[in-house]
Every structure is written in C-alpha cells, then in structure tokens.
Scaffold this motif. Structure first.
Motif, PDB file in Angstrom:
ATOM      1  N   LYS A 167       0.848  -1.195   0.000  1.00 49.73           N
ATOM      2  CA  LYS A 167       0.000   0.000   0.000  1.00 49.73           C
ATOM      3  C   LYS A 167       0.886   1.249   0.000  1.00 49.73           C
ATOM      4  O   LYS A 167       2.041   1.204   0.432  1.00 49.73           O
ATOM      5  N   VAL A 168       0.347   2.354  -0.463  1.00 45.92           N
ATOM      6  CA  VAL A 168       1.073   3.627  -0.421  1.00 45.92           C
ATOM      7  C   VAL A 168       1.373   3.957   1.036  1.00 45.92           C
ATOM      8  O   VAL A 168       0.515   3.832   1.900  1.00 45.92           O
ATOM      9  N   GLY A 169       2.614   4.336   1.303  1.00 45.80           N
ATOM     10  CA  GLY A 169       3.029   4.661   2.663  1.00 45.80           C
ATOM     11  C   GLY A 169       3.833   3.556   3.330  1.00 45.80           C
ATOM     12  O   GLY A 169       4.481   3.785   4.342  1.00 45.80           O
ATOM     13  N   ASP A 170       3.805   2.341   2.783  1.00 41.60           N
ATOM     14  CA  ASP A 170       4.600   1.239   3.343  1.00 41.60           C
ATOM     15  C   ASP A 170       6.075   1.468   3.061  1.00 41.60           C
ATOM     16  O   ASP A 170       6.448   2.175   2.131  1.00 41.60           O
ATOM     17  N   ARG A 171       6.925   0.858   3.884  1.00 45.27           N
ATOM     18  CA  ARG A 171       8.366   0.827   3.616  1.00 45.27           C
ATOM     19  C   ARG A 171       8.679  -0.566   3.097  1.00 45.27           C
ATOM     20  O   ARG A 171       8.223  -1.551   3.649  1.00 45.27           O
ATOM     21  N   VAL A 172       9.474  -0.633   2.018  1.00 44.76           N
ATOM     22  CA  VAL A 172       9.785  -1.908   1.399  1.00 44.76           C
ATOM     23  C   VAL A 172      11.294  -2.107   1.301  1.00 44.76           C
ATOM     24  O   VAL A 172      12.056  -1.149   1.228  1.00 44.76           O
ATOM     25  N   LEU A 173      11.703  -3.367   1.326  1.00 44.94           N
ATOM     26  CA  LEU A 173      13.106  -3.752   1.212  1.00 44.94           C
ATOM     27  C   LEU A 173      13.319  -4.344  -0.170  1.00 44.94           C
ATOM     28  O   LEU A 173      12.574  -5.234  -0.589  1.00 44.94           O
ATOM     29  N   PHE A 174      14.346  -3.871  -0.884  1.00 47.80           N
ATOM     30  CA  PHE A 174      14.571  -4.304  -2.260  1.00 47.80           C
ATOM     31  C   PHE A 174      16.026  -4.102  -2.640  1.00 47.80           C
ATOM     32  O   PHE A 174      16.794  -3.480  -1.904  1.00 47.80           O
ATOM     33  N   ASN A 175      16.424  -4.625  -3.786  1.00 46.93           N
ATOM     34  CA  ASN A 175      17.766  -4.443  -4.308  1.00 46.93           C
ATOM     35  C   ASN A 175      17.738  -3.253  -5.265  1.00 46.93           C
ATOM     36  O   ASN A 175      17.174  -3.344  -6.353  1.00 46.93           O
ATOM     37  N   PRO A 176      18.346  -2.124  -4.922  1.00 45.84           N
ATOM     38  CA  PRO A 176      18.247  -0.924  -5.762  1.00 45.84           C
ATOM     39  C   PRO A 176      19.023  -1.025  -7.077  1.00 45.84           C
ATOM     40  O   PRO A 176      18.752  -0.281  -7.997  1.00 45.84           O
ATOM     41  N   GLU A 177      19.962  -1.952  -7.184  1.00 49.60           N
ATOM     42  CA  GLU A 177      20.769  -2.050  -8.404  1.00 49.60           C
ATOM     43  C   GLU A 177      20.017  -2.697  -9.557  1.00 49.60           C
ATOM     44  O   GLU A 177      20.372  -2.500 -10.713  1.00 49.60           O
TER      45      GLU A 177
END
Length: 97
Positions: free
Chosen positions: A51-61
């Motif tokens: 949802k909008v406003g959540d914080r997510v973990l991801f690989n930025p590369e």
C-alpha cells in the motif's frame, strides 16, 4: 502506475554506521551489495500486498530509475520486493516477509 509496478523513493542514508564491535564505518566506505529500504509512493492496479506509505526492502541495483520534477524514484515489480514494513496491525509485528 500500471499492472504490478510499485513507485519507490529511496530512504535517505544514515551516513556513518557502527559495526557490532563498535567500529565506525564512514558513509563513503564501499560495502558489499546491500538491500535498501524505500517508501512506497504509488502502486499499480494489480499490486496485492503493498500500500502507499509502506516501507519496502529491495535491491536498488536491479531496478529502473525515473526522474519526475527533479526527484529520482525507482520503479519496481511487486515480485522483486523482499520485505514490507507497515503500520497495519493485522499482521502482528508490522514486519513480515
């Protein structure tokens, strides 16, 4: 956003960090590939868990960058997210994988 895409803004870096042994690691130190946290600013129509406003973990590369009005954002597929940190209480801890 369209389909399963998520628009994310990278969270600002904290600068210097400390290791568990107390050693100060400067912000300019080269680290191994790291996952990054970002804030969700928009979601596509087929996104199910974010949802909008959540914080997510991801690989930025591995993501695509887009610039909108001088600000840089990332466009990510929902399946490329590793974790979601949210304020929703139905999942218990607020951090789930």
């Amino acid at each position: 956003m369209l389909h399963d895409r998520v628009l994310v803004q990278l969270s600002p870096e904290e600068g210097e960090r400390r290791s568990t042994g107390g050693i100060v690691i400067p912000a300019t130190a080269q680290m191994a590939r790291r996952l990054a946290w970002g804030d969700v600013l928009g979601v596509g129509t087929n996104v199910r868990n974010v949802k909008v406003g959540d914080r997510v973990l991801f690989n930025p590369e591995d993501q695509f960058e887009v610039e909108v009005q001088g600000q840089t954002y990332l466009v990510i597929r929902e399946r490329d997210l590793h974790a979601i940190a949210s304020e929703r209480i139905e999942h218990g801890t607020g951090l789930y994988l």
